[in-house]
Scaffold this motif. Structure first.
Motif, PDB file in Angstrom:
ATOM      1  N   ALA A 193      -4.717   1.977  -5.931  1.00  0.00           N
ATOM      2  CA  ALA A 193      -5.445   0.965  -6.694  1.00  0.00           C
ATOM      3  C   ALA A 193      -4.667   0.565  -7.947  1.00  0.00           C
ATOM      4  CB  ALA A 193      -6.822   1.496  -7.063  1.00  0.00           C
ATOM      5  N   GLU A 194      -4.072   1.552  -8.614  1.00  0.00           N
ATOM      6  CA  GLU A 194      -3.254   1.245  -9.800  1.00  0.00           C
ATOM      7  C   GLU A 194      -2.048   0.410  -9.421  1.00  0.00           C
ATOM      8  OE1 GLU A 194      -2.628   4.655 -12.918  1.00  0.00           O
ATOM      9  OE2 GLU A 194      -2.987   5.529 -10.958  1.00  0.00           O
ATOM     10  N   LYS A 195      -1.420   0.817  -8.310  1.00  0.00           N
ATOM     11  CA  LYS A 195      -0.194   0.147  -7.917  1.00  0.00           C
ATOM     12  C   LYS A 195      -0.440  -1.312  -7.573  1.00  0.00           C
ATOM     13  CE  LYS A 195       3.367  -0.727  -4.959  1.00  0.00           C
ATOM     14  NZ  LYS A 195       3.693  -1.071  -3.599  1.00  0.00           N
ATOM     15  N   HIS A 196      -1.587  -1.614  -7.008  1.00  0.00           N
ATOM     16  CA  HIS A 196      -1.894  -3.002  -6.660  1.00  0.00           C
ATOM     17  C   HIS A 196      -1.839  -3.920  -7.876  1.00  0.00           C
ATOM     18  CE1 HIS A 196      -4.177  -2.001  -2.688  1.00  0.00           C
ATOM     19  NE2 HIS A 196      -2.890  -1.809  -2.614  1.00  0.00           N
ATOM     20  N   LEU A 197      -2.027  -3.353  -9.059  1.00  0.00           N
ATOM     21  CA  LEU A 197      -2.081  -4.175 -10.268  1.00  0.00           C
ATOM     22  C   LEU A 197      -0.725  -4.305 -10.952  1.00  0.00           C
ATOM     23  CD1 LEU A 197      -5.392  -2.787 -11.735  1.00  0.00           C
ATOM     24  CD2 LEU A 197      -5.030  -5.024 -10.728  1.00  0.00           C
ATOM     25  N   ILE A 198       0.237  -3.476 -10.549  1.00  0.00           N
ATOM     26  CA  ILE A 198       1.523  -3.492 -11.249  1.00  0.00           C
ATOM     27  C   ILE A 198       2.340  -4.699 -10.817  1.00  0.00           C
ATOM     28  CG2 ILE A 198       3.694  -2.259 -11.600  1.00  0.00           C
ATOM     29  CD1 ILE A 198       2.141   0.321 -11.100  1.00  0.00           C
ATOM     30  N   ASP A 247       0.809  -1.214   0.000  1.00  0.00           N
ATOM     31  CA  ASP A 247       0.000   0.000   0.000  1.00  0.00           C
ATOM     32  C   ASP A 247       0.844   1.266   0.000  1.00  0.00           C
ATOM     33  OD1 ASP A 247      -2.544  -1.213   0.023  1.00  0.00           O
ATOM     34  OD2 ASP A 247      -2.232  -1.761   2.108  1.00  0.00           O
ATOM     35  N   CYS A 248       2.063   1.185  -0.499  1.00  0.00           N
ATOM     36  CA  CYS A 248       2.945   2.347  -0.444  1.00  0.00           C
ATOM     37  C   CYS A 248       3.235   2.830  -1.860  1.00  0.00           C
ATOM     38  CB  CYS A 248       4.243   1.985   0.268  1.00  0.00           C
ATOM     39  SG  CYS A 248       5.512   3.240   0.144  1.00  0.00           S
ATOM     40  N   ILE A 249       3.123   4.134  -2.076  1.00  0.00           N
ATOM     41  CA  ILE A 249       3.394   4.685  -3.407  1.00  0.00           C
ATOM     42  C   ILE A 249       4.361   5.856  -3.299  1.00  0.00           C
ATOM     43  CG2 ILE A 249       1.283   3.965  -4.583  1.00  0.00           C
ATOM     44  CD1 ILE A 249       0.079   6.660  -3.749  1.00  0.00           C
ATOM     45  N   ILE A 250       5.158   5.856  -2.231  1.00  0.00           N
ATOM     46  CA  ILE A 250       5.979   7.034  -1.954  1.00  0.00           C
ATOM     47  C   ILE A 250       7.019   7.301  -3.052  1.00  0.00           C
ATOM     48  CG2 ILE A 250       7.771   7.916  -0.392  1.00  0.00           C
ATOM     49  CD1 ILE A 250       6.070   6.947   1.903  1.00  0.00           C
ATOM     50  N   CYS A 251       7.666   6.241  -3.579  1.00  0.00           N
ATOM     51  CA  CYS A 251       8.725   6.489  -4.567  1.00  0.00           C
ATOM     52  C   CYS A 251       8.170   7.241  -5.779  1.00  0.00           C
ATOM     53  CB  CYS A 251       9.413   5.192  -4.971  1.00  0.00           C
ATOM     54  SG  CYS A 251       8.317   3.884  -5.512  1.00  0.00           S
ATOM     55  N   GLY A 252       6.948   6.882  -6.190  1.00  0.00           N
ATOM     56  CA  GLY A 252       6.339   7.586  -7.319  1.00  0.00           C
ATOM     57  C   GLY A 252       5.960   9.010  -6.949  1.00  0.00           C
ATOM     58  N   GLN A 253       5.620   9.198  -5.681  1.00  0.00           N
ATOM     59  CA  GLN A 253       5.235  10.544  -5.262  1.00  0.00           C
ATOM     60  C   GLN A 253       6.425  11.482  -5.209  1.00  0.00           C
ATOM     61  OE1 GLN A 253       3.282   9.696  -1.533  1.00  0.00           O
ATOM     62  NE2 GLN A 253       1.285  10.138  -2.395  1.00  0.00           N
ATOM     63  N   VAL A 254       7.604  10.963  -4.834  1.00  0.00           N
ATOM     64  CA  VAL A 254       8.743  11.873  -4.702  1.00  0.00           C
ATOM     65  C   VAL A 254       9.554  11.999  -5.981  1.00  0.00           C
ATOM     66  CG1 VAL A 254       9.006  11.525  -2.219  1.00  0.00           C
ATOM     67  CG2 VAL A 254      10.338  10.135  -3.795  1.00  0.00           C
ATOM     68  N   CYS A 255       9.492  11.017  -6.873  1.00  0.00           N
ATOM     69  CA  CYS A 255      10.394  11.025  -8.025  1.00  0.00           C
ATOM     70  C   CYS A 255      10.234  12.311  -8.814  1.00  0.00           C
ATOM     71  CB  CYS A 255      10.145   9.828  -8.932  1.00  0.00           C
ATOM     72  SG  CYS A 255      11.287   9.838 -10.328  1.00  0.00           S
ATOM     73  N   PRO A 256      11.274  13.152  -8.869  1.00  0.00           N
ATOM     74  CA  PRO A 256      11.131  14.444  -9.515  1.00  0.00           C
ATOM     75  C   PRO A 256      11.232  14.389 -11.038  1.00  0.00           C
ATOM     76  CG  PRO A 256      13.303  14.270  -8.537  1.00  0.00           C
ATOM     77  CD  PRO A 256      12.598  12.986  -8.244  1.00  0.00           C
ATOM     78  N   THR A 257      11.826  13.325 -11.577  1.00  0.00           N
ATOM     79  CA  THR A 257      12.016  13.310 -13.026  1.00  0.00           C
ATOM     80  C   THR A 257      10.921  12.553 -13.746  1.00  0.00           C
ATOM     81  OG1 THR A 257      13.296  11.275 -12.991  1.00  0.00           O
ATOM     82  CG2 THR A 257      14.511  13.324 -12.700  1.00  0.00           C
ATOM     83  N   GLY A 258      10.053  11.886 -13.011  1.00  0.00           N
ATOM     84  CA  GLY A 258       9.015  11.098 -13.658  1.00  0.00           C
ATOM     85  C   GLY A 258       9.489   9.729 -14.087  1.00  0.00           C
ATOM     86  N   ALA A 259      10.686   9.318 -13.662  1.00  0.00           N
ATOM     87  CA  ALA A 259      11.176   7.980 -13.989  1.00  0.00           C
ATOM     88  C   ALA A 259      10.302   6.926 -13.321  1.00  0.00           C
ATOM     89  CB  ALA A 259      12.621   7.820 -13.546  1.00  0.00           C
ATOM     90  N   ILE A 260       9.891   7.209 -12.081  1.00  0.00           N
ATOM     91  CA  ILE A 260       8.887   6.388 -11.417  1.00  0.00           C
ATOM     92  C   ILE A 260       7.626   7.219 -11.453  1.00  0.00           C
ATOM     93  CG2 ILE A 260       8.279   5.126  -9.329  1.00  0.00           C
ATOM     94  CD1 ILE A 260      11.194   5.366  -8.442  1.00  0.00           C
ATOM     95  N   SER A 261       6.653   6.756 -12.229  1.00  0.00           N
ATOM     96  CA  SER A 261       5.493   7.620 -12.420  1.00  0.00           C
ATOM     97  C   SER A 261       4.599   7.555 -11.199  1.00  0.00           C
ATOM     98  CB  SER A 261       4.728   7.216 -13.672  1.00  0.00           C
ATOM     99  OG  SER A 261       4.354   5.862 -13.558  1.00  0.00           O
ATOM    100  N   LYS A 262       3.864   8.612 -11.014  1.00  0.00           N
ATOM    101  CA  LYS A 262       2.938   8.706  -9.893  1.00  0.00           C
ATOM    102  C   LYS A 262       1.784   7.752 -10.145  1.00  0.00           C
ATOM    103  CE  LYS A 262       2.201  13.081  -7.541  1.00  0.00           C
ATOM    104  NZ  LYS A 262       1.806  14.454  -7.839  1.00  0.00           N
ATOM    105  N   THR A 263       1.465   6.932  -9.163  1.00  0.00           N
ATOM    106  CA  THR A 263       0.316   6.050  -9.305  1.00  0.00           C
ATOM    107  C   THR A 263      -0.552   6.231  -8.073  1.00  0.00           C
ATOM    108  OG1 THR A 263       1.678   4.344  -8.307  1.00  0.00           O
ATOM    109  CG2 THR A 263       1.404   4.238 -10.677  1.00  0.00           C
TER     110      THR A 263
END
Lengths: 311, 529
Positions: free
Chosen positions: B418-423, B399-415
């Motif tokens: 619910a989206e992340k559960h499917l990746i 249930d954690c999406i922090i890396c996507g939230q902090v990534c400033p370059t968009g390399a890890i996209s924000k999810t």
């Protein structure tokens, strides 16, 4: 300036206080009557686990029997998983808050709350909402994420687990209150009071590696919690101990209180057995059986003096 | 000055924010004030964000490279180094040097070309923010955490639990050494040659330098009033003033204004390139869009002391704390060779990730479960220092999406969750021969306990025993099973990454179990005992 108005206000609060004390007094007097010789108190229903707890503890002699003035208390809930309360993976925060308040009412000098979590600890503390409720009630929420908090402790009666790094507070606190949540467990079948104590040791994988059942029973010989309160308000009956969805949870509204860990686990096992957890009686769960052989408690619930209350 | 201190303080703090004082989305916006992150974010995410790099370009068009002195953490860091070293060695001075334009524009064009055709490979090594980020995370943050832990542990002895002892994130030796070498080179060049890095290597400096050629305001030398004292040249960190000729190479000027401060008769000026003079007093009050105010260029004692924080940055490398107690015989175990190391969820795939990440290490520092670690050769040479999922140090929280939230370059996209559960970033491989239940005939099931989707579940084995089974259609590749598996030296369950992330199935929810509630009377049948 001490005005007449201020004096009257104070007088009013004073009388109000006296009035309410006397209003409550009959209830207090009643609770002390020969009520404290039950082995186990089982409650069901009501508005919440906090109400059940406040009712039930009176039948064991009230909180004052366990917490004396000036003592330090460690409350050990299960908050091992990064899940919100409605998934039933962690102890109900409402219950924790009620227990903390009772401890302070009984005169506890300080109340600590800790668990060595499985998921990352900050998320667990936060999302289980136990941190929020505990701090609100005045307890100190203590981390358990670093070996700095642990002390090496020998377990003299342990057969396989002879030594463990145990959280400092578990060894130092005057009073231990164990507040597990009743859950199905994928490998041991049931997790409740004894299994919850796994959250005060540092190296959990050692238990898995050696023999989980034996280690759970071994560790229970180290120090018996002064009071154990089994939260069965929401019971995870499958996919435990983490659970997948809310459909894994049954709203049983139970609360079992006892000083006997083994009896509590047996009561929990009786609930889960109905849900097809893979065992029929408590003694089918090996760690409960070993603990009984160790003389840590009783599994014969029909022989115990149980107070059953439905609200 | 205020802005410089604020920027470096904030941009350093986010790398050791152990009490999570700044929430993850805010961290991202702090970093998006940097040129390269906001530039990359513009092209990778194409989502409504704020494009700070456009503001920076506009600022440069007006004033020149104010960014390099007031916003870039690596630039401010070098200023601190220069200030410290020049106060230690009195009488030391800079002198005009020629620009290494070949290297400078060579790196810029190579970076641009690589960025267009393959990805961020050059930026990973040259982007000032990423260099500074790695320095802050690998070298500064362990020191700060150690100080914090020391105080916390002392307080624990007296039963005070207000400060928390935090485990230092395990980072392998190679990235630390690489970072240390790079930062030492920059420190040395800063001590002897001032802003040499910014004017020879840094692609951002080169680009802004080109833009500053046509900037509205410039540093000028007034030959009529100049007394040829040469002070301006000696204090110029960028070595861009040649007072004998009366020229200023403004493409290299980082607007430190040291020259203005030392000039005895205001012959150096900051004015429009046209002959019309702007009086010195005027720009003192002027503030720019970025909030950078040009006040006094003198670094005060306070700022000097704040710079001292970096001095004790001596790294002690974390030692491997693998447990020695094994119940398994390595000779009897099956060894599993991992084929692919997984990239963080939200990064679409390994190739996409390698071409977008600049390895600033921000996600590694914020990852709550320490599963993200800098790669050495896990991704090959192209993805060095980029984060990969290392299940020996942690597992990805469902249930954690922090890396996507902090990534400033968009390399890890924000999810969203619910989206992340499917990746699905990987698949699990169960090796029965290594499993405790198989070898020791005792229960374990740690893998299934931790599995968030029950892709790893227990099935009956021998009498009274259960053994794990894997259903890979549900597996998200979080690695919880591998992380908690107690078997050593080889585990009984591994998660192998997949190059292109795909979708995991959601487990079928069973129907809710209804239980009748609210009984008034005490009844025996309310309780099963």
């Amino acid at each position: 300036m001490y005005t007449r108005r201020k004096f009257l206000t104070k007088l009013k609060t004073f009388f109000e206080g006296t009035f309410f004390t006397f209003l409550l007094f009959p209830a207090l007097a009643e609770s002390s009557e020969e009520k404290n010789d039950y082995d186990l108190v089982a409650l069901k229903g009501g508005r919440g686990p906090d109400e059940l707890f406040r009712n039930g503890i009176n039948y064991l002699g009230g909180m004052k029997r366990f917490v004396k003035k000036g003592q330090s208390v460690l409350i050990k809930p299960n908050m091992g998983w990064d899940r919100s309360p409605e998934y039933g993976a962690n102890t109900n925060p409402v219950l924790i808050e009620a227990i903390i308040r009772e401890c302070f009412n009984a005169g506890a000098s300080s109340v600590y709350v800790m668990d060595h979590t499985c998921d990352s600890w900050k998320s667990c503390y936060k999302n289980s909402r136990i941190e929020e409720y505990s701090v609100r009630a005045g307890a100190k929420v203590v981390p358990a994420n670093s070996t700095d908090y642990y002390v090496k402790t020998p377990i003299p009666r342990g057969r396989l687990l002879k030594e463990a790094l145990v959280h400092k507070l578990y060894m130092q606190s005057d009073v231990i209150i164990n507040v597990p949540v009743l859950k199905h467990h994928s490998s041991t079948g049931i997790t409740a009071s004894m299994k919850n104590l796994m959250g005060v040791v540092w190296d959990r994988s050692e238990w898995h590696r050696k023999d989980l059942h034996q280690c759970i029973a071994d560790f229970a010989t180290l120090r018996r919690p002064n009071l154990s309160i089994l939260d069965g308000w929401r019971v995870m009956v499958r996919n435990g101990p983490r659970g997948y969805s809310k459909s894994d949870v049954v709203n049983y509204q139970y609360l079992f209180i006892s000083t006997d860990l083994v009896a509590l686990d047996s009561a929990g096992a009786a609930v889960l057995a109905k849900e097809g957890a893979g065992f029929r009686t408590a003694e089918d769960v090996r760690y409960i059986k070993i603990a009984k052989q160790y003389g840590l408690g009783r599994t014969d619930l029909d022989q115990l003096k149980i107070k059953r209350i439905s609200i | 000055m205020v802005s410089a201190v604020t920027f470096i303080a904030l941009l350093t703090f986010i790398f050791f924010d152990i009490y999570n004082l700044i929430p993850a989305p805010a961290v991202r916006y702090i970093v998006l004030t940097q040129f390269i992150p906001s530039f990359l974010d513009f092209f990778t995410s194409l989502s409504p964000a704020f494009y700070f790099f456009i503001l920076i370009i506009i600022l440069t068009l007006i004033t020149g490279r104010a960014y390099c002195s007031f916003m870039c953490p690596l630039g401010i860091f070098q200023d601190i180094v220069i200030r410290v070293s020049s106060s230690l060695r009195k009488g030391k001075s800079f002198a005009f040097g020629r620009a290494y334009n070949f290297i400078r524009y060579g790196i810029l064009s190579a970076t641009a070309a690589v960025l267009i055709f393959t990805g961020t490979f050059f930026l990973l090594w040259f982007d000032p923010f990423s260099i500074y980020g790695r320095f802050a995370f690998y070298i500064v943050s362990p020191v700060i955490i150690k100080i914090n832990n020391f105080i916390a542990v002392t307080m624990i002895k007296f039963n005070q639990y207000t400060l928390q002892a935090v485990e230092i994130k395990p980072v392998s030796t190679v990235p630390v050494i690489i970072t240390l070498i790079i930062i030492l080179l920059i420190v040395i060049s800063a001590i002897f040659k001032g802003r040499l890095y910014c004017n020879t290597v840094c692609p951002v400096g080169a680009l802004l330098g080109i833009i500053s050629k046509i900037s509205f305001l410039k540093i000028t030398l007034n030959k009529d009033t100049c007394v040829n004292c040469g002070k301006c040249e000696r204090v110029c960190k960028s070595s861009c003033i040649y007072f004998k000729e009366g020229t200023v190479d403004f493409t290299r000027c980082v607007l430190c204004f040291n020259c203005l401060a030392v000039c005895p008769n205001s012959s150096t000026g900051f004015s429009t390139a046209f002959p019309v003079k702007v009086k010195k007093d005027n720009f003192n009050q002027k503030s720019t869009a970025a909030g950078a105010s040009f006040v006094s260029p003198v670094i005060s004692r306070k700022n000097f002391l704040s710079g001292m924080v970096f001095l004790p940055a001596v790294v002690t490398l974390p030692s491997g704390k693998e447990q020695k107690l094994y119940f398994q015989d390595a000779a009897k175990q099956v060894q599993y060779k991992r084929k692919v190391f997984a990239s963080p969820p939200g990064s679409v795939g390994i190739d996409e990730f390698n071409s977008r990440c600049t390895a600033c290490s921000l996600c590694i520092s914020r990852c709550p479960s320490t599963v993200l670690r800098p790669a050495v050769f896990q991704y090959g040479i192209y993805g060095m220092l980029q984060p990969f999922l290392d299940f020996s140090s942690g597992y990805c929280n469902y249930d954690c999406i922090i890396c996507g939230q902090v990534c400033p370059t968009g390399a890890i996209s924000k999810t969203d969750i619910a989206e992340k559960h499917l990746i699905r970033t990987g698949k699990s491989v169960f090796i029965k021969e290594n499993c405790i239940t198989y070898t020791n005939n005792t229960v374990c099931g740690a893998c299934s306990e931790h599995c968030p989707t029950k892709a790893v579940h227990m099935i009956p084995f021998k009498k009274g025993l259960v053994i794990p089974e894997v259903d890979n259609s549900l597996c998200t590749g979080c690695g919880a099973c591998e992380h908690v598996c107690p078997v050593r030296p080889f585990r009984a369950i591994y998660v192998d990454g997949i190059r292109k992330h795909d979708k995991a199935k959601l487990p079928v929810k069973k129907e809710d179990i209804k239980v009748e509630t609210k009984k008034k009377a005490v009844r025996k049948e309310d309780f099963p005992f």
